[in-house]
Design a protein around this motif. Structure first.
Motif, mmCIF file in Angstrom:
data_model
loop_
_atom_site.group_PDB
_atom_site.id
_atom_site.type_symbol
_atom_site.label_atom_id
_atom_site.label_comp_id
_atom_site.label_asym_id
_atom_site.label_seq_id
_atom_site.Cartn_x
_atom_site.Cartn_y
_atom_site.Cartn_z
ATOM 1 N N LYS A 32 -7.356 -4.227 3.583
ATOM 2 C CA LYS A 32 -6.553 -5.052 2.672
ATOM 3 C C LYS A 32 -5.453 -5.846 3.382
ATOM 4 N N THR A 70 -1.503 -1.099 -4.140
ATOM 5 C CA THR A 70 -2.733 -0.349 -3.906
ATOM 6 C C THR A 70 -2.348 1.076 -3.525
ATOM 7 N N LEU A 82 -7.638 1.515 4.119
ATOM 8 C CA LEU A 82 -7.180 0.442 3.237
ATOM 9 C C LEU A 82 -6.283 -0.544 3.972
ATOM 10 N N GLU A 99 -7.521 7.589 4.090
ATOM 11 C CA GLU A 99 -7.743 6.508 3.132
ATOM 12 C C GLU A 99 -6.718 5.393 3.333
ATOM 13 N N ALA A 130 -3.324 5.075 -2.050
ATOM 14 C CA ALA A 130 -4.178 5.918 -1.218
ATOM 15 C C ALA A 130 -3.728 7.366 -1.401
ATOM 16 N N LEU A 138 0.856 -1.182 0.000
ATOM 17 C CA LEU A 138 0.000 0.000 0.000
ATOM 18 C C LEU A 138 0.892 1.231 0.000
#
Length: 461
Positions: free
Chosen positions: A45, A30, A41, A37, A32, A6
């Motif tokens: 996730k 991923t 996440l 956010e 953000a 992330l």
């Protein structure tokens, strides 16, 4: 995928550039665009690594890191914070906020991917500890106590004794572990005599030009120090030296001349990780050991392995990761018992179990599945990696006699291995019964094709 990452940055261009670099290394990324956010996440996730910019718009990267580390759902995930160039104070602040690493701008691709690989290894160890505790909980036993308050032991190995002494002086009052100083050419002798440390701080020039890097390989090759933390002190401008240290197995790097506070913060992080790794080798409690261990070999038994594998499948599906399952069967084991007796057969089983255990990683599960059959589960493992490990296991079993009888007769055995791959993408199965059936069919095929070989499940060819 090699793992899930992330990245959080309020500047779209920065996110895109970082995603391209990480995706090129086959990580699942991923994005953000804000701190809130990123926090949401991370909880949803559960990535293997989180990379935060120092400025996330709605909060600082340090604040986001503190909140991640205070949340039981995300505190185990390694966090790296991207700091501005030439800002030593920003680096110290990031480490104080709980970051496992900081990355300075501008980001160099080779350094970035090397750091990411190291953090991924740390993530895998932490994740496996939690997985084993969850398996124990599912079996009705209490979880392992996660206490790291006992002081550890740190060995400093400088390019000179004077350099190591300066490190120790700088750490005084900031690190409360026992600190010793050792010469590079005496370290392995000390280990041989049982003088083992939790962490080793090694100068890349210890013992001579880059001999410190060779020492990393020696530490990783020895059973007693295989899981020790290794922190390498390297030259300020020598990027290749630093990357080589990480790829050889170093857990962290410190630039020569860095602030002693930075060294102290990094050593605290590595000591915590070492204590976590130690927990992987401990029995959760006596009742759990009796209920889940095979009495002869000391390995986990089928009763433990099945819920552990189910847990592994669930997490692999959630994180889009692959894993490997192997069924290993000793060839013609009945003839060993018939020829030499069950006492010799038991000795063979014990030795084969030891060779398998010594060859696998701490994060891998090894269980006696029944009779002369063993089960291996390897999380976060690709097909290429699994095949290489399976061949290495097959070779180590038959490389030398497993035991010698009372009259001096060597008893050598071989093994057949059935390999199945599990994961959330492609044709791999996500059902435990199907997965074991595929591995069992592959094992049967290995036997039918002449034994002493590795065979893949039909879908994995």
């Amino acid at each position: 995928m090699a793992g899930r990452i992330l990245i959080a940055d309020n500047v779209p261009t920065n996110r895109i550039i970082l995603k391209v670099k990480l995706s090129a290394a086959f990580y699942d990324v991923t994005q953000a665009s804000s701190g809130e956010e990123a926090l949401a996440l991370a909880r949803d996730k559960r990535p293997n690594l989180i990379i935060l910019d120092s400025n996330l718009g709605d909060m600082s990267g340090n604040e986001a890191c503190r909140r991640l580390k205070s949340d039981p759902r995300t505190r185990h995930i390694p966090v790296a914070i991207i700091t501005p160039a030439q800002r030593p104070d920003a680096k110290i602040s990031a480490l104080k906020a709980g970051a496992d690493e900081f990355l300075s701008k501008p980001l160099d691709e080779l350094t970035l991917t090397a750091r990411v690989r190291t953090l991924m290894r740390a993530s895998a160890t932490s994740e496996e500890l939690r997985r084993r505790n969850e398996t124990a909980h599912a079996l009705g036993f209490s979880e392992a106590t996660q206490s790291y308050e006992t002081p550890g032991r740190i060995t400093l190995i400088g390019s000179t004794t004077e350099e190591a002494m300066s490190w120790r002086a700088g750490l005084k009052g900031m690190v409360h572990d026992d600190i010793t100083i050792e010469r590079a050419d005496h370290v392995l002798e000390a280990i041989y005599h049982g003088d083992i440390s939790d962490l080793y701080v090694v100068s890349a020039q210890a013992g001579g030009s880059r001999d410190g890097l060779r020492l990393i390989s020696d530490l990783r090759a020895r059973q007693a120090t295989r899981n020790a933390g290794i922190v390498v002190v390297h030259g300020q401008q020598d990027r290749n030296e630093a990357l080589m240290a990480l790829d050889l197995g170093a857990n962290d790097l410190i630039t020569r001349g860095a602030d002693p506070e930075e060294m102290a913060l990094r050593l605290r992080t590595q000591m915590r990780r070492k204590k976590e790794a130690d927990l992987l080798t401990l029995t959760l409690d006596e009742g759990l050991r009796l209920a889940t261990r095979d009495k002869l070999t000391g390995l986990y038994n089928r009763h433990y392995a099945i819920p552990h594998l189910e847990n592994l499948i669930d997490q692999a599906l959630e994180k889009q990761q692959h894993f490997a399952v192997m069924l290993i069967d000793i060839d013609k084991f009945k003839s060993v018992n018939d020829t030499f007796g069950h006492g010799v057969g038991d000795a063979v089983l014990v030795e084969v179990a030891k060779r398998l255990r010594d060859t696998l990683r701490n994060m891998d599960l090894l269980a006696r599945f029944g009779g002369e059959e063993f089960l291996v589960c390897m999380p976060m493992t690709s097909l290429v990696e699994a095949r290489a490990v399976a061949e290495r296991l097959r070779t180590v079993i038959c490389s030398k006699p497993a035991t010698i009888t009372a009259d001096g007769t060597p008893v050598t055995v071989s093994a057949s291995i059935g390999l199945a791959m599990g994961g959330a993408s492609g044709p791999e199965p996500s059902n435990i019964d199907t997965l074991l059936e595929i591995a069992d069919r592959a094992l049967y095929a290995a036997k039918a094709e002449g034994r002493n070989q590795v065979t893949l499940g039909s879908y994995a060819a």
